[in-house]
Design a protein around this motif. Structure first.
Motif, PDB file in Angstrom:
ATOM      1  N   ALA A   5      -1.566  25.665  17.855  1.00 12.62           N
ATOM      2  CA  ALA A   5      -2.542  24.731  17.290  1.00 12.62           C
ATOM      3  C   ALA A   5      -3.693  25.482  16.629  1.00 12.62           C
ATOM      4  O   ALA A   5      -4.172  25.094  15.552  1.00 12.62           O
ATOM      5  N   MET A   6      -4.164  26.565  17.245  1.00 15.89           N
ATOM      6  CA  MET A   6      -5.221  27.386  16.647  1.00 15.89           C
ATOM      7  C   MET A   6      -4.770  27.960  15.316  1.00 15.89           C
ATOM      8  O   MET A   6      -5.518  27.983  14.338  1.00 15.89           O
ATOM      9  N   GLN A   7      -3.529  28.429  15.285  1.00 14.02           N
ATOM     10  CA  GLN A   7      -3.001  29.020  14.062  1.00 14.02           C
ATOM     11  C   GLN A   7      -2.932  27.984  12.937  1.00 14.02           C
ATOM     12  O   GLN A   7      -3.307  28.276  11.790  1.00 14.02           O
ATOM     13  N   ARG A   8      -2.471  26.784  13.249  1.00 15.66           N
ATOM     14  CA  ARG A   8      -2.403  25.715  12.231  1.00 15.66           C
ATOM     15  C   ARG A   8      -3.798  25.380  11.703  1.00 15.66           C
ATOM     16  O   ARG A   8      -3.991  25.200  10.495  1.00 15.66           O
ATOM     17  N   LYS A   9      -4.765  25.314  12.602  1.00 15.89           N
ATOM     18  CA  LYS A   9      -6.137  24.987  12.201  1.00 15.89           C
ATOM     19  C   LYS A   9      -6.714  26.044  11.265  1.00 15.89           C
ATOM     20  O   LYS A   9      -7.342  25.712  10.244  1.00 15.89           O
ATOM     21  N   GLU A  10      -6.495  27.317  11.598  1.00 18.04           N
ATOM     22  CA  GLU A  10      -7.016  28.392  10.756  1.00 18.04           C
ATOM     23  C   GLU A  10      -6.310  28.430   9.397  1.00 18.04           C
ATOM     24  O   GLU A  10      -6.936  28.704   8.368  1.00 18.04           O
ATOM     25  N   LEU A  11      -5.019  28.158   9.380  1.00 14.80           N
ATOM     26  CA  LEU A  11      -4.283  28.106   8.119  1.00 14.80           C
ATOM     27  C   LEU A  11      -4.895  27.077   7.176  1.00 14.80           C
ATOM     28  O   LEU A  11      -5.078  27.322   5.982  1.00 14.80           O
ATOM     29  N   GLU A  12      -5.216  25.924   7.716  1.00 15.94           N
ATOM     30  CA  GLU A  12      -5.815  24.852   6.911  1.00 15.94           C
ATOM     31  C   GLU A  12      -7.242  25.201   6.495  1.00 15.94           C
ATOM     32  O   GLU A  12      -7.661  24.916   5.379  1.00 15.94           O
ATOM     33  N   LEU A  13      -7.994  25.826   7.398  1.00 18.64           N
ATOM     34  CA  LEU A  13      -9.391  26.165   7.125  1.00 18.64           C
ATOM     35  C   LEU A  13      -9.531  27.144   5.974  1.00 18.64           C
ATOM     36  O   LEU A  13     -10.399  26.992   5.104  1.00 18.64           O
ATOM     37  N   TRP A  14      -8.667  28.164   5.938  1.00 19.72           N
ATOM     38  CA  TRP A  14      -8.833  29.235   4.974  1.00 19.72           C
ATOM     39  C   TRP A  14      -8.266  28.932   3.597  1.00 19.72           C
ATOM     40  O   TRP A  14      -8.589  29.623   2.627  1.00 19.72           O
ATOM     41  N   ASP A  15      -7.463  27.932   3.472  1.00 15.53           N
ATOM     42  CA  ASP A  15      -6.896  27.593   2.166  1.00 15.53           C
ATOM     43  C   ASP A  15      -7.987  27.326   1.124  1.00 15.53           C
ATOM     44  O   ASP A  15      -8.033  27.989   0.075  1.00 15.53           O
ATOM     45  N   PRO A  16      -8.922  26.377   1.354  1.00 13.84           N
ATOM     46  CA  PRO A  16      -9.960  26.138   0.346  1.00 13.84           C
ATOM     47  C   PRO A  16     -10.929  27.306   0.182  1.00 13.84           C
ATOM     48  O   PRO A  16     -11.444  27.550  -0.915  1.00 13.84           O
ATOM     49  N   LEU A  17     -11.198  28.054   1.270  1.00 17.70           N
ATOM     50  CA  LEU A  17     -12.123  29.183   1.178  1.00 17.70           C
ATOM     51  C   LEU A  17     -11.557  30.281   0.285  1.00 17.70           C
ATOM     52  O   LEU A  17     -12.272  30.858  -0.543  1.00 17.70           O
ATOM     53  N   VAL A  18     -10.268  30.558   0.431  1.00 15.69           N
ATOM     54  CA  VAL A  18      -9.634  31.580  -0.395  1.00 15.69           C
ATOM     55  C   VAL A  18      -9.636  31.156  -1.861  1.00 15.69           C
ATOM     56  O   VAL A  18      -9.882  31.965  -2.765  1.00 15.69           O
ATOM     57  N   LYS A  19      -9.372  29.875  -2.112  1.00  9.39           N
ATOM     58  CA  LYS A  19      -9.389  29.388  -3.483  1.00  9.39           C
ATOM     59  C   LYS A  19     -10.776  29.496  -4.102  1.00  9.39           C
ATOM     60  O   LYS A  19     -10.913  29.816  -5.288  1.00  9.39           O
ATOM     61  N   THR A  20     -11.791  29.247  -3.299  1.00 10.85           N
ATOM     62  CA  THR A  20     -13.170  29.365  -3.785  1.00 10.85           C
ATOM     63  C   THR A  20     -13.499  30.806  -4.160  1.00 10.85           C
ATOM     64  O   THR A  20     -14.124  31.076  -5.190  1.00 10.85           O
ATOM     65  N   ILE A  21     -13.042  31.733  -3.344  1.00 14.77           N
ATOM     66  CA  ILE A  21     -13.306  33.148  -3.607  1.00 14.77           C
ATOM     67  C   ILE A  21     -12.478  33.637  -4.807  1.00 14.77           C
ATOM     68  O   ILE A  21     -12.913  34.476  -5.586  1.00 14.77           O
ATOM     69  N   GLY A  22     -11.271  33.091  -4.938  1.00 13.19           N
ATOM     70  CA  GLY A  22     -10.425  33.449  -6.072  1.00 13.19           C
ATOM     71  C   GLY A  22      -9.697  34.757  -5.930  1.00 13.19           C
ATOM     72  O   GLY A  22      -9.206  35.318  -6.903  1.00 13.19           O
ATOM     73  N   PHE A  23      -9.573  35.258  -4.696  1.00  8.65           N
ATOM     74  CA  PHE A  23      -8.890  36.541  -4.484  1.00  8.65           C
ATOM     75  C   PHE A  23      -7.398  36.336  -4.279  1.00  8.65           C
ATOM     76  O   PHE A  23      -6.978  35.444  -3.545  1.00  8.65           O
ATOM     77  N   THR A  24      -6.586  37.153  -4.923  1.00 14.91           N
ATOM     78  CA  THR A  24      -5.162  37.233  -4.636  1.00 14.91           C
ATOM     79  C   THR A  24      -4.789  38.694  -4.456  1.00 14.91           C
ATOM     80  O   THR A  24      -5.247  39.551  -5.232  1.00 14.91           O
ATOM     81  N   ALA A  25      -4.002  38.966  -3.467  1.00 15.13           N
ATOM     82  CA  ALA A  25      -3.628  40.348  -3.194  1.00 15.13           C
ATOM     83  C   ALA A  25      -2.626  40.878  -4.212  1.00 15.13           C
ATOM     84  O   ALA A  25      -2.428  42.083  -4.298  1.00 15.13           O
TER      85      ALA A  25
END
Length: 329
Positions: A307-327
């Motif tokens: 459950a923690m993993q699912r929550k973090e997956l959802e949390l970081w999706d919009p944050l990563v898009k805001t930052i605009g970083f792709t590896a």
């Protein structure tokens, strides 16, 4: 015959029984040697928690429990290795959250599925992040805002080391730079400890990573912490103000380490490892040992970890898009 000698002799049958039980446990498991795989360098927090757990898992979980540091690709190599391992309980992954909850948002072709390719077992420890500076940064720089103002004066001053590209530490540094109107450039290492060693050696101005990684260097006067990133001051660095206290109101970051088995591991294997880890992480010397490097020992059920993993997956999706970083860029 003294009391101590009588007690010692009486303990012999009990010791023999415990040894027999230990042998029986690892014999029934189908393996004598188990391995904990971690993706970061020896001596860092990921390595220490693995070794603390391994010591306590012997001989009940396996006769011998080894730790292997399979570094590279920001922790991906370790995850890939366990993904492909036999699902017999003999190979265990210990990893920070970033590899499973942030990497899926920054890699177009991640070589593993963080949900389908691993079996959650237990949380291992939680920790706060910190921002530290070394001898390259003048003593007059006492706060994060001071550092951002100093870094603005020259692009060469805006680099900071992180344990891996795409980690929480990476994004924390980038967001700090944006808040201060300066572009900070992350420099990825194979773990936080190698980055700190470069920083205290004068090759790097700053590092963002787990607060406990800095402890020995702060005590030795080789670096100093400008901020921690928890909701409140870290009990491991109570004299250091948080980012929130310094005006960065939305910057609260906490990371965690967790243990996983390969995919298709049976419920019985998961529960057996969970029981071993829960016992190990509750041992007073393990709790104290992890606290010494800024980690709070904490186990969980497999369902809680999932459950923690699912929550973090959802949390970081919009944050990563805001930052605009792709590896992959």
């Amino acid at each position: 015959m003294t009391v101590s000698r009588r007690q010692a002799l009486a303990a012999v049958p009990a010791a023999g029984l415990l040894a027999a039980l230990g042998r029986s446990a690892w014999a029934q498991s189908g393996f004598e040697t188990a391995r904990i795989i971690t993706g970061f360098a020896a001596g860092g927090t990921a390595d220490v928690i693995s070794r603390r757990a391994a010591e306590k898992m012997q001989p009940g979980y396996a006769r011998t429990v080894l730790v292997e540091n399979r570094t590279g690709a920001g922790g991906q190599i370790a995850v890939q290795y366990v993904k492909a391992a036999a699902s017999d309980g003999a190979t265990v992954l210990q990893t920070p959250m970033s590899m499973l909850c942030i990497y899926p948002h920054i890699y177009k072709k991640l070589p593993y599925d963080p949900v389908a390719d691993l079996s959650p077992v237990s949380l291992g420890a939680v920790f706060d992040l910190a921002f530290g500076v070394g001898p390259m940064v003048p003593a007059s720089v006492k706060t994060v805002n001071d550092y951002l103002a100093w870094a603005k004066e020259s692009p060469k001053r805006g680099s900071f080391g992180v344990p891996a590209a795409g980690s929480i530490a990476h994004f924390m540094g980038v967001l700090l730079g944006r808040a201060g109107g300066v572009e900070l450039q992350q420099v990825p290492y194979r773990g936080t400890l190698p980055a700190i060693q470069e920083m205290v050696g004068g090759q790097l101005p700053a590092v963002c990573g787990p607060v406990g990684e800095f402890t020995q260097f702060v005590k030795a006067g080789k670096c100093r912490l400008l901020a921690t990133a928890g909701a409140r001051r870290s009990r491991f660095a109570p004299e250091v103000p948080t980012l929130v206290e310094q005006g960065f109101k939305d910057m609260v970051y906490r990371d965690w380490f967790a243990f996983y088995l390969p995919p298709r591991s049976s419920p019985e294997q998961v529960q057996r490892l969970h029981a071993a880890l829960a016992s190990a992480l509750a041992a007073p010397d393990v709790v104290a040992g992890l606290a010494a490097i800024g980690l709070e020992a904490q186990s969980s059920t497999p369902a809680e970890l999932a459950a923690m993993q699912r929550k973090e997956l959802e949390l970081w999706d919009p944050l990563v898009k805001t930052i605009g970083f792709t590896a992959d860029s």
